[in-house]
Design a protein around this motif. Structure first.
Motif, short mmCIF file in Angstrom:
data_model
loop_
_atom_site.label_atom_id
_atom_site.label_comp_id
_atom_site.label_asym_id
_atom_site.label_seq_id
_atom_site.Cartn_x
_atom_site.Cartn_y
_atom_site.Cartn_z
N TRP A 47 35.22 39.33 34.36
CA TRP A 47 34.97 39.94 35.54
C TRP A 47 35.45 39.12 36.78
O TRP A 47 35.85 38.23 36.51
CB TRP A 47 33.16 40.17 35.71
CG TRP A 47 32.53 38.99 35.89
CD1 TRP A 47 32.27 38.54 37.17
CD2 TRP A 47 31.87 38.00 35.00
NE1 TRP A 47 31.38 37.46 37.28
CE2 TRP A 47 31.27 37.07 35.95
CE3 TRP A 47 31.98 37.92 33.71
CZ2 TRP A 47 30.53 35.97 35.41
CZ3 TRP A 47 31.17 37.01 33.18
CH2 TRP A 47 30.59 35.94 34.01
N ARG A 48 35.31 39.78 37.96
CA ARG A 48 35.78 39.25 39.04
C ARG A 48 34.66 39.26 40.01
O ARG A 48 33.88 40.11 40.08
CB ARG A 48 36.90 40.02 39.88
CG ARG A 48 38.19 39.97 39.08
CD ARG A 48 39.33 40.97 40.01
NE ARG A 48 40.22 41.04 38.81
CZ ARG A 48 41.31 39.99 38.71
NH1 ARG A 48 41.37 38.87 39.50
NH2 ARG A 48 42.55 40.10 37.87
N GLU A 49 34.42 38.27 40.69
CA GLU A 49 33.55 37.97 41.71
C GLU A 49 34.10 38.41 43.04
O GLU A 49 35.28 37.74 43.42
CB GLU A 49 33.05 36.54 41.90
CG GLU A 49 32.03 36.00 40.89
CD GLU A 49 30.99 36.69 40.94
OE1 GLU A 49 30.33 36.99 41.70
OE2 GLU A 49 30.06 36.63 39.69
N PRO A 50 33.43 39.42 43.83
CA PRO A 50 33.99 39.65 45.20
C PRO A 50 34.26 38.55 46.03
O PRO A 50 33.42 37.75 46.18
CB PRO A 50 33.19 40.70 45.80
CG PRO A 50 32.32 41.09 44.49
CD PRO A 50 32.36 40.20 43.49
N GLY A 51 35.57 38.45 46.65
CA GLY A 51 35.64 37.39 47.62
C GLY A 51 36.16 36.00 46.96
O GLY A 51 36.38 35.14 47.45
N GLU A 52 36.15 35.93 45.70
CA GLU A 52 36.48 34.65 45.12
C GLU A 52 37.90 35.08 44.13
O GLU A 52 37.99 35.92 43.55
CB GLU A 52 35.52 34.22 44.22
CG GLU A 52 34.13 33.78 44.92
CD GLU A 52 33.07 33.15 43.80
OE1 GLU A 52 33.34 32.47 42.74
OE2 GLU A 52 31.87 33.13 44.34
N PRO A 53 38.72 33.79 44.01
CA PRO A 53 39.80 34.16 43.17
C PRO A 53 39.60 34.09 41.79
O PRO A 53 38.43 33.72 41.53
CB PRO A 53 40.69 32.78 43.77
CG PRO A 53 39.54 32.03 44.15
CD PRO A 53 38.58 32.55 44.81
N GLY A 54 40.61 34.65 41.03
CA GLY A 54 40.76 34.56 39.63
C GLY A 54 39.55 35.58 39.05
O GLY A 54 39.06 36.30 39.56
#
Length: 68
Positions: A47-54
């Motif tokens: 998954w991706r965390e909104p506003g965080e890279p990678g």
């Protein structure tokens, strides 16, 4: 960070490992390497965390050696 169930760390030697990496392939390789050393659940969904890279991926592991 996503929450996890307390049962995953209910005994000594149980850990939750969350891997953050620049791309999905690297994250999955890291979890596979952990699985070579400890008993793990294998990787979660990436998954991706909104506003965080990678990307992020999680695994549950038992790092205590078996008794006996």
């Amino acid at each position: 960070m996503r929450s996890f169930n307390a049962v995953h760390v209910s005994e000594p030697g149980l850990v939750v490992v969350e891997v953050a990496a620049g791309d999905e392939e690297t994250a999955l390789v890291a979890v596979a390497e952990l699985g070579e050393r400890w008993a793990t659940s294998g990787p979660s969904e990436v998954w991706r965390e909104p506003g965080e890279p990678g990307v992020r991926v999680r695994t549950y592991a038992q790092v205590r050696p078996p008794v006996g």
